[in-house]
Design a protein around this motif. Structure first.
Motif: not given
Length: 97
Positions: A11-17, A27-31
């Protein structure tokens, strides 16, 4: 703990918004290919943290009801900014730039 670590490897995380995030939420995000625990405080400021619990390294998840980062492995809880709220973690979540 092992199940949490294996699930989170894929699970790479959601795109940062950040604009879409509500105040006082996380939120866990993908940066840049890395997972980051992002908290947006009540003033709209963004706090970036390592999502790894400082107890045994499991990945924390945002608890919207408790307004906390919770570790599913041993019940550790952290405030949005990363300070230990309760449980076995010895120190706060690490800040990420």
């Amino acid at each position: 703990a092992a199940k949490n670590m294996i699930e989170n490897m894929f699970n790479k995380g959601a795109e940062a918004n950040y604009d879409a995030m509500l105040p006082d939420s996380g939120q866990i995000v993908n940066i840049d290919g890395k997972k980051v625990a992002v908290y947006k405080n009540s003033k709209g400021e963004i706090v970036k943290l390592s999502p790894k619990c400082t107890h045994l390294g499991c990945t924390v998840a945002w608890n919207d009801q408790g307004k906390s980062w919770d570790c599913p492995c041993h019940g550790g809880r952290f405030y949005g900014e990363g300070k230990v709220m309760s449980g076995p973690p010895p120190k706060r979540l690490e800040a990420v730039n």
